[in-house]
Design a protein around this motif. Structure first.
Motif, short mmCIF file in Angstrom:
data_model
loop_
_atom_site.label_atom_id
_atom_site.label_comp_id
_atom_site.label_asym_id
_atom_site.label_seq_id
_atom_site.Cartn_x
_atom_site.Cartn_y
_atom_site.Cartn_z
N PRO A 1 48.75 4.80 19.40
CA PRO A 1 48.11 3.78 18.56
C PRO A 1 49.05 2.60 18.30
O PRO A 1 50.25 2.67 18.55
CB PRO A 1 47.82 4.54 17.26
N ASP A 2 48.48 1.52 17.77
CA ASP A 2 49.27 0.35 17.40
C ASP A 2 49.88 0.50 16.01
O ASP A 2 50.88 -0.15 15.70
CB ASP A 2 48.41 -0.91 17.46
N ASP B 1 39.97 -0.25 16.16
CA ASP B 1 39.54 0.98 16.81
C ASP B 1 40.24 2.12 16.08
O ASP B 1 41.46 2.18 16.05
CB ASP B 1 39.94 0.95 18.29
N LYS C 1 41.13 6.13 15.18
CA LYS C 1 41.24 7.54 15.55
C LYS C 1 41.70 8.27 14.31
O LYS C 1 42.39 7.70 13.46
CB LYS C 1 42.23 7.73 16.68
N GLU D 1 37.22 -0.27 10.30
CA GLU D 1 36.25 -0.55 11.37
C GLU D 1 35.52 -1.86 11.10
O GLU D 1 35.19 -2.60 12.02
CB GLU D 1 35.26 0.60 11.53
N LYS E 1 44.39 -0.24 17.96
CA LYS E 1 44.16 1.16 17.62
C LYS E 1 44.97 1.58 16.40
O LYS E 1 46.18 1.35 16.35
CB LYS E 1 44.52 2.06 18.80
N ASP F 1 47.45 9.17 23.48
CA ASP F 1 46.95 7.79 23.40
C ASP F 1 47.67 7.09 22.26
O ASP F 1 47.30 7.24 21.10
CB ASP F 1 45.44 7.79 23.19
#
Length: 166
Positions: free
Chosen positions: A92-93, A73, A75, A68, A49, A90
């Motif tokens: 993210p990485d 993924d 956001k 993408e 993410k 959530d």
């Protein structure tokens, strides 16, 4: 004519380099590790993410399309406040964070993320038009791991993201 055997053993053949690996090998003189996933295998990072934070929708769109296509993924957030909410809901990485935004700027957002134990280890790459040394150094002092200048190139963005996620 009799063919004589060499007294030196033959070295095993290596698989051929891609053009970019060959160019780096020739110019740097460094040996490239065969076991390193050099941009060819994105399956390792697929699904990770990434949060893109920018107040300009065109920049978000260009970055999202590029990342993408690599299997990430994505956001998005239009500002620092929205980014903080998304990160706490959530995690993210990795975060791509614009420096100059309306409301909370990138530096303040980065400092807020680095103060929290839950988010302090998320790598942050700053995006900015400014190439001033002061802005770049301030980004690193705030906790950023890298810096990408605008206008950005898709290959550079993907390579830097891969570097900090691998």
């Amino acid at each position: 004519m009799v063919r004589r055997r060499s007294r030196y053993p033959r070295t095993p053949r290596r698989r051929p380099y891609s053009w970019s690996q060959q160019a780096i090998h020739e110019t740097s003189g460094l040996e490239i590790r065969e076991d390193f996933m050099w941009c060819n295998d994105t399956r390792i990072l697929a699904g990770m993410k990434i949060l893109i934070v920018d107040d300009i929708p065109e920049n978000i769109g260009a970055l999202a399309i590029a990342l993408e296509s690599e299997g990430f993924d994505i956001k998005t957030a239009a500002g620092g406040e929205q980014a903080l909410q998304i990160v706490h809901n959530d995690s993210p990485d990795l975060i791509l964070l614009d420096i100059k935004m309306n409301g909370i700027d990138g530096f303040e957002t980065c400092l807020a993320l680095k103060k929290s134990d839950a988010t302090k280890d998320i790598p942050i790459i700053f995006l900015t038009v400014s190439k001033e040394t002061e802005a770049v150094v301030r980004g690193f002092i705030c906790g950023g791991v890298d810096y990408i200048g605008k206008p950005f190139r898709q290959e550079e963005v993907c390579a830097r993201v891969r570097t900090h996620l691998y």
